[in-house]
Write a protein that holds these residues in place. Structure first.
Motif, mmCIF file in Angstrom:
data_model
loop_
_atom_site.group_PDB
_atom_site.id
_atom_site.type_symbol
_atom_site.label_atom_id
_atom_site.label_comp_id
_atom_site.label_asym_id
_atom_site.label_seq_id
_atom_site.Cartn_x
_atom_site.Cartn_y
_atom_site.Cartn_z
ATOM 1 N N ILE A 144 0.754 -1.222 0.076
ATOM 2 C CA ILE A 144 -0.020 0.089 0.255
ATOM 3 C C ILE A 144 0.641 1.462 0.109
ATOM 4 O O ILE A 144 0.657 2.207 -0.776
ATOM 5 C CB ILE A 144 -1.057 -0.232 1.203
ATOM 6 C CG1 ILE A 144 -1.939 -1.053 1.066
ATOM 7 C CG2 ILE A 144 -1.599 1.154 1.340
ATOM 8 C CD1 ILE A 144 -2.745 -1.423 2.471
ATOM 9 N N GLY A 145 1.862 1.291 0.809
ATOM 10 C CA GLY A 145 2.734 2.382 0.633
ATOM 11 C C GLY A 145 3.444 2.764 -0.271
ATOM 12 O O GLY A 145 3.697 4.045 -0.688
ATOM 13 N N THR A 146 3.738 1.838 -1.401
ATOM 14 C CA THR A 146 4.450 2.213 -2.513
ATOM 15 C C THR A 146 3.466 1.846 -3.692
ATOM 16 O O THR A 146 4.029 2.269 -4.968
ATOM 17 C CB THR A 146 5.690 1.246 -2.746
ATOM 18 O OG1 THR A 146 5.207 -0.131 -2.695
ATOM 19 C CG2 THR A 146 6.650 1.281 -1.717
ATOM 20 N N ALA A 147 1.956 1.594 -3.550
ATOM 21 C CA ALA A 147 1.277 1.468 -4.591
ATOM 22 C C ALA A 147 1.812 0.366 -5.496
ATOM 23 O O ALA A 147 1.657 0.752 -6.896
ATOM 24 C CB ALA A 147 0.933 2.696 -5.261
ATOM 25 N N SER A 148 2.347 -0.658 -5.070
ATOM 26 C CA SER A 148 2.985 -1.720 -5.867
ATOM 27 C C SER A 148 2.092 -2.266 -6.811
ATOM 28 O O SER A 148 1.009 -2.282 -6.878
ATOM 29 C CB SER A 148 3.590 -2.680 -4.891
ATOM 30 O OG SER A 148 2.790 -3.299 -4.093
#
Length: 470
Positions: A148-152
């Motif tokens: 979620i943090g990097t929108a992987s």
């Protein structure tokens, strides 16, 4: 630390179990960085491993009261330095918050804590006949919170999309310890600004995700794949355009229907050699590019046959379909190992994450080859070719100052090329430390000013993941 290390640690221990507060320098050093090999990292003042939302809130209240920066972390599989510690910070590792709280087949959603490993979630929902499609190459290690943090993204993005499309709602602990709930559990919802999407890709700079509501899909059949060999990367990119655009090649002509593969991956000759050296899989090293196409449709064999014809029309020298799902999985395992394999070539890598329109992918790869020649370096290219997201990987010896300088120059030249071709500096790895100078160039002055304003609203003291993004 703003109030002194001893004061901060003592206050943290007032709301955390003793085993959740790590202060031994030999232990905390292991939490200093992610997998970006060429990014600076500071020395953490303390590492905390909370297990509950209230414990995370205590950490953030303590950080605010003592003016101590906080670096949220997942499994540290990131490739842009986004989880690297700053000197004296509190490293907030969320890996112990690893519970799957709910799986609802009727609502087709899962509720999870941020430390849940991607592959563990996939296996858990599969028992209900469902799937969680985002599948980064590090899916056996990376956590949902980090995703979620990097929108992987991942191998299946070409058909199923990226993480942002599956995050319905979030619980987020803000910098001052308040708890914010965003989003919904419903299939639809447009009430107010979309704060959920704002947090996805924010790299821990706006708040700490402590719970996520994720959309699920019905589990598709296991994909069948083929491998197509090409004499040039340009020919392989032409095949990508034919597959995605309707069979007429890069000029957009032709009358065949476009296809929607579950994956469409490209590896160049340098990458193939590195994967063979690591895995001994016997992939073809004489070809200049290998294209992997996979379908999870009811008639996957027919789709593969049609794509095989398109690959041959684009100049493929050989097309080999997998005989079954197990053989297909071996091909995907080779692709998933590519970054690890390239890292072994020279000991250090700088991994670009440039995404361009599919129609410009060949131009990007030709430009990358020119950058490698100009700088006298080995640069392997692997790509989620179906969505134009490539990972040119610069291999170099970090102990050689001249080679390291040429590596950095090559990395920057590739990002400049991506922007010139109408692309972006990052498709799925995030900005972190590695690309913060380039983010300003992509956003422009107005965009940068507004984004800094958003950061100020959520984190007025700039305590969350300082020095990242901008």
């Amino acid at each position: 630390m703003g109030a002194g290390a001893g004061v901060v640690i003592e206050r943290l221990r007032q709301g955390l179990p003793g085993e959740a507060v790590l202060t031994d320098p030999d232990v905390t050093a292991a939490y200093a960085r992610d997998q970006a090999g060429f990014c600076p990292a500071g020395t953490p003042g303390v590492v905390v491993l909370p297990r509950t939302v209230e414990q995370v809130r205590h950490v953030m209240r303590t950080a605010t009261a003592t003016r101590t920066p906080v670096v949220p972390q997942g499994a540290r599989t990131g490739l842009s330095g986004g989880a690297n510690a700053s000197d004296g910070c509190i490293v907030l590792s969320l890996v112990k918050m690893d519970r799957i709280l709910e799986i609802s087949p009727v609502d087709r959603l899962a509720v999870v804590e941020p430390g849940v490993v991607n592959a563990d979630l996939s296996r858990a929902v599969a028992a209900h006949g469902l799937s969680y499609p985002p599948d980064p190459s590090s899916w056996e290690e990376c956590t949902i919170g980090g995703n979620i943090g990097t929108a992987s993204g991942g191998l299946c993005c070409v058909k199923y999309g990226v993480t942002a499309e599956y995050v319905l709602g979030l619980d987020v602990v803000l910098a001052d310890g308040r708890l914010l709930s965003t989003g919904r559990r419903t299939a639809k919802g447009v009430a107010g600004y979309d704060l959920t999407r704002l947090f996805v890709g924010s790299e821990g700079s706006l708040g700490v995700v402590v719970r996520a509501v994720l959309a699920l899909r019905p589990e598709p059949p296991r994909p069948l794949a083929l491998a197509a060999e090409f004499p040039t990367v340009e020919a392989a990119c032409d095949a990508v355009c034919r597959i995605m655009g309707g069979g007429g090649g890069v000029d957009g002509g032709g009358g065949e229907p476009a296809h929607t593969p579950a994956l469409l991956e490209l590896m160049d000759r340098t990458t193939l050699r590195a994967v063979n050296d690591l895995t001994r899989m016997g992939l073809p090293e004489t070809t200049e590019a290998l294209l992997l196409a996979g379908f999870d449709t009811p008639d996957a064999a027919a789709d593969l046959a049609a794509v095989a014809g398109l690959c041959k029309a684009a100049g493929a020298t050989e097309v080999v379909p997998a005989e079954d799902a197990a053989e297909s999985e071996l091909l995907l395992a080779a692709r998933r190992s590519a970054l690890v394999a390239l890292d072994r070539v020279k000991g250090t890598t700088m991994i670009d994450d440039v995404c361009v329109p599919r129609s410009r992918l060949a131009d990007l790869l030709k430009g990358v080859a020119a950058v490698a020649d100009r700088n006298g370096l080995t640069i392997g290219v692997l790509a989620h070719a179906g969505d134009g997201n490539s990972h040119p990987t610069v291999c170099f010896d970090a102990s050689d100052p001249d080679e390291a300088a040429r590596a950095r120059a090559s990395f920057d030249e590739i990002m400049a090329l991506g922007l010139e071709l109408g692309g972006t500096i990052t498709g799925e790895h995030g900005v972190g430390l590695l690309k913060k100078e380039w983010l300003a160039r992509e956003l422009g002055p107005v965009g940068l000013e507004l984004q800094r304003g958003v950061k100020q609203v959520f984190d007025p003291l700039s305590l969350l993941n300082p020095g990242k993004l901008f």
